[in-house]
Design an enzyme around this catalytic site. Structure first.
Site, PDB file in Angstrom:
ATOM      1  N   ASP A  37       0.826  -1.211   0.000  1.00 35.04           N
ATOM      2  CA  ASP A  37       0.000   0.000   0.000  1.00 35.04           C
ATOM      3  C   ASP A  37       0.860   1.261   0.000  1.00 35.04           C
ATOM      4  OD1 ASP A  37      -2.789  -0.833   0.107  1.00 35.04           O
ATOM      5  OD2 ASP A  37      -2.312  -1.677   2.068  1.00 35.04           O
ATOM      6  N   ASP A 178     -10.398  -6.440   0.471  1.00 33.78           N
ATOM      7  CA  ASP A 178      -9.279  -5.839   1.200  1.00 33.78           C
ATOM      8  C   ASP A 178      -9.823  -4.986   2.339  1.00 33.78           C
ATOM      9  OD1 ASP A 178      -6.901  -4.765   2.062  1.00 33.78           O
ATOM     10  OD2 ASP A 178      -6.560  -3.519   0.302  1.00 33.78           O
TER      11      ASP A 178
END
Length: 224
Positions: A37, A178
């Site tokens: 990320d 997610d």
């Protein structure tokens, strides 16, 4: 041909102080790729990961690394992250003006494009060309960047609507769940269209259990 990935490990949830040990655990577990990320502080109110950590990681794993650019104007960063070792670059329609142009740029530089949708985002038909070309579509069920959040209930129906839209148009691209993905939430996520998972603090990295044990438990929950 698109991927056959099922389970990704979220790098932002790794023990970054002990990466050598963490990598050993990851490589012993049934994990298919690493999910990396990057948040720019504007797309969400946090700053997370960057180029130096990716550059340090890349020589030490053969697993595919997917860089999730939760940023505005991802085109500014795509080349840097591919050069640092990203195999897949995931971008948001909320962050770019031209998805397909960004996808072409990613492929030109030798990586594969994927798509991500924020938890509150409703999939629309103008996204279909990118959805069809994407390696997969990450449907966030929490806000990007912060660990430990609970699933936003409205994300379930948005995931179901996304799956229905894809099926209606004959698009077989997988949906990735997610955010707060664990053995309790996985059956519901699968029921609403997820066929891939990204594991973090609530499911894959649990105190007192190995990553391998947690990963297997997550995969078993999918089968149920």
């Amino acid at each position: 041909m698109k991927n056959n990935y099922i389970l990704g490990g979220s790098v932002s949830c790794f023990d970054l102080y002990n990466l050598e040990r963490q990598f050993k655990e990851i490589h012993e577990a049934p994990i298919d790729f690493m999910h990396y990320d990057v948040v720019d502080g504007r797309f969400n109110q946090c700053l997370i990961l960057g180029l130096p950590t990716l550059q340090m990681m890349r020589p030490h794993t053969e697993l595919p690394i997917e860089v999730h650019l939760a940023v505005y104007e991802p085109e500014l960063y795509i080349a840097q992250f591919i050069e640092a070792g990203a195999d897949i670059i995931t971008i948001h329609p909320e962050g770019t003006k031209d998805l397909m142009e960004a996808f072409r740029y990613i492929r030109k530089l030798g990586a594969k494009p994927a798509l991500a949708l924020r938890s509150e985002t409703i999939a629309t038909e103008d996204m279909l060309p990118a959805m069809e070309e994407a390696e997969y579509i990450i449907k966030l069920t929490v806000n990007p960047g912060f660990s430990g959040q609970k699933i936003q209930p409205a994300a379930f129906e948005k995931m179901s609507a996304l799956r229905r839209m894809l099926d209606t148009h004959g698009i077989d691209t997988k949906i990735v769940a997610d955010g707060n993905v664990n053995t309790d939430t996985i059956p519901t996520l699968v029921q609403h269209g997820a066929s891939m998972l990204i594991g973090g603090t609530s499911g894959l990295f649990l105190k007192g259990r190995s990553v391998k044990e947690c990963a297997q438990a997550m995969l078993d929950a999918m089968k149920q």
